[in-house]
Design a protein around this motif. Sequence first.
Motif, PDB file in Angstrom:
ATOM      1  N   ARG A 292       0.855  -1.184   0.000  1.00 51.26           N
ATOM      2  CA  ARG A 292       0.000   0.000   0.000  1.00 51.26           C
ATOM      3  C   ARG A 292       0.889   1.231   0.000  1.00 51.26           C
ATOM      4  NH1 ARG A 292      -3.241  -3.871   2.553  1.00 51.26           N
ATOM      5  NH2 ARG A 292      -5.469  -3.594   2.190  1.00 51.26           N
ATOM      6  N   HIS A 293       0.478   2.237  -0.749  1.00 50.16           N
ATOM      7  CA  HIS A 293       1.317   3.436  -0.894  1.00 50.16           C
ATOM      8  C   HIS A 293       0.476   4.687  -0.693  1.00 50.16           C
ATOM      9  CE1 HIS A 293       3.001   6.660  -3.658  1.00 50.16           C
ATOM     10  NE2 HIS A 293       3.918   6.542  -2.718  1.00 50.16           N
ATOM     11  N   SER A 294       1.069   5.656  -0.024  1.00 55.01           N
ATOM     12  CA  SER A 294       0.433   6.948   0.141  1.00 55.01           C
ATOM     13  C   SER A 294       1.493   8.030   0.019  1.00 55.01           C
ATOM     14  CB  SER A 294      -0.244   7.045   1.517  1.00 55.01           C
ATOM     15  OG  SER A 294      -0.888   8.296   1.685  1.00 55.01           O
ATOM     16  N   GLY A 295       1.073   9.211  -0.420  1.00 50.80           N
ATOM     17  CA  GLY A 295       2.004  10.322  -0.562  1.00 50.80           C
ATOM     18  C   GLY A 295       2.678  10.326  -1.916  1.00 50.80           C
ATOM     19  N   PRO A 296       3.739  11.106  -2.061  1.00 55.47           N
ATOM     20  CA  PRO A 296       4.447  11.178  -3.347  1.00 55.47           C
ATOM     21  C   PRO A 296       5.188   9.889  -3.649  1.00 55.47           C
ATOM     22  CG  PRO A 296       5.665  12.357  -1.645  1.00 55.47           C
ATOM     23  CD  PRO A 296       4.354  11.964  -1.027  1.00 55.47           C
TER      24      PRO A 296
ATOM     25  N   TYR B 232      -2.141  -0.806   8.726  1.00 58.61           N
ATOM     26  CA  TYR B 232      -1.663   0.575   8.604  1.00 58.61           C
ATOM     27  C   TYR B 232      -2.612   1.468   7.816  1.00 58.61           C
ATOM     28  CZ  TYR B 232       2.786  -1.040  10.486  1.00 58.61           C
ATOM     29  OH  TYR B 232       3.767  -1.557  11.303  1.00 58.61           O
ATOM     30  N   GLN B 233      -3.715   0.901   7.321  1.00 56.08           N
ATOM     31  CA  GLN B 233      -4.641   1.694   6.536  1.00 56.08           C
ATOM     32  C   GLN B 233      -5.131   2.948   7.265  1.00 56.08           C
ATOM     33  OE1 GLN B 233      -5.368   0.718   3.228  1.00 56.08           O
ATOM     34  NE2 GLN B 233      -6.062   2.843   3.172  1.00 56.08           N
ATOM     35  N   PRO B 234      -5.413   2.892   8.580  1.00 59.35           N
ATOM     36  CA  PRO B 234      -5.910   4.090   9.268  1.00 59.35           C
ATOM     37  C   PRO B 234      -4.932   5.262   9.313  1.00 59.35           C
ATOM     38  CG  PRO B 234      -6.401   2.109  10.541  1.00 59.35           C
ATOM     39  CD  PRO B 234      -5.448   1.707   9.468  1.00 59.35           C
ATOM     40  N   VAL B 235      -3.635   5.005   9.066  1.00 59.45           N
ATOM     41  CA  VAL B 235      -2.656   6.089   9.210  1.00 59.45           C
ATOM     42  C   VAL B 235      -1.949   6.431   7.899  1.00 59.45           C
ATOM     43  CG1 VAL B 235      -2.259   5.548  11.635  1.00 59.45           C
ATOM     44  CG2 VAL B 235      -0.803   4.486   9.894  1.00 59.45           C
ATOM     45  N   LEU B 236      -2.239   5.714   6.838  1.00 55.83           N
ATOM     46  CA  LEU B 236      -1.491   5.920   5.598  1.00 55.83           C
ATOM     47  C   LEU B 236      -1.641   7.331   5.055  1.00 55.83           C
ATOM     48  CD1 LEU B 236      -1.903   2.634   3.515  1.00 55.83           C
ATOM     49  CD2 LEU B 236       0.161   3.527   4.592  1.00 55.83           C
ATOM     50  N   ASP B 237      -2.872   7.828   4.994  1.00 56.36           N
ATOM     51  CA  ASP B 237      -3.080   9.155   4.407  1.00 56.36           C
ATOM     52  C   ASP B 237      -2.396  10.242   5.225  1.00 56.36           C
ATOM     53  OD1 ASP B 237      -4.512   8.098   2.328  1.00 56.36           O
ATOM     54  OD2 ASP B 237      -6.486   8.566   3.164  1.00 56.36           O
TER      55      ASP B 237
END
Length: 271
Positions: free
Chosen positions: A15-19, A41-46
Motif C-alpha cells: 500500500r502506498h500513500s504520498g508522493p 496501517y490503513q488508518p494512518v497511511l493518508d
Amino acid sequence: MRGYVDTDWGQLHYRHSGPTAAAARDVVVLLHESPRSSIVYQPVLDRLGEKAAVYAFDTPGFGSSDSAPAGAVLADYARIFVQALDALGVESFVPVGMKTGSSLATAIAATVRGTGRVERMVLYGLSEPSTRDSEHWAQNWAPELEVTADGAIFGHLWRKNVGIYGIECPGQLAQCVAETVVNLDRYNSIYPAVFRGHQQTWDDNLALIADGVAVTVLEPTEAQMTPDVPIEFVHVPGTKVVKMPVNGQFAVRAPDAFVEAVLDAALAARA
C-alpha cells in the motif's frame, strides 16, 4: 494506492500513500506484525502520506504477497525487501516495524548497513534474547491449527488474541482471527525465523546504534507471550523510548500517538 513489485520470491503486495519515492524527501517503510497484513496501517497511511512517501508491505507469506521459501531466515527476508525497495526507486528510508515487523526492520537496516540508506528507524519494544526461550517459541508459538466441524479454531484464535490485546477493540480481534484463518497454511511461516533470529536482531540493533542510526522504540503499556508469561522490555542506551497508550496494534488503536511518533522520528533530520 496499492500495487505489486516483483522479487526473487514472486510478488510483494504493498500500500502506498504520498508522493513517489523519487519525488519525496522522506520515505517511510511500514512492516506489520504477524499474522496480520499491511491493512493494519490503513488508518494512518493518508496522514503519514501528507509528510512523506509511505510504503506498507505485506510480508512474504501474508496478505496478498507470495510465500517465502521454507526455512528462510531473517536475512533472506531482508534481501527480498531491499530488492523490492530498489525496484520501487527507494534510496534512503525509515523502516518502521511492529513485533515481527520490528525484527524485519532491523534485518533490512542491517542488510544496507554502511550505505547511508537507513539513518533512522522505528521499532517495537526491545527485549533481551534468550536462546532457550527463543527456541521454545520458535517451535510452540504458532503450532499447526486443525479445522474441525465445530468451528473450535475460531474460539481458540479469539481467546489467544484476547489474551494478547484485551477486549477493548473487538473489531480488530475479529479481523485478526479472520486474517489468520484465511491464511491458515502460511500464518505461522515467519515465526521460526524471527524467534531463532532474536540474538542476531539484538546484535544488529546494537551495531546500528553504535553506527549512529537513530532508533525510536515504541513501547506498549504491557505485553505478554501468554497470560502467565510477560515480555520484559529494556531500554537500550542510545535509543529514544516513546511510551504508547495501548498494548499493541498502535496504528489502529492509537493512530494519533503512532503518527506523531513516526513523523517525529522520520523527519528528525529536518530539525
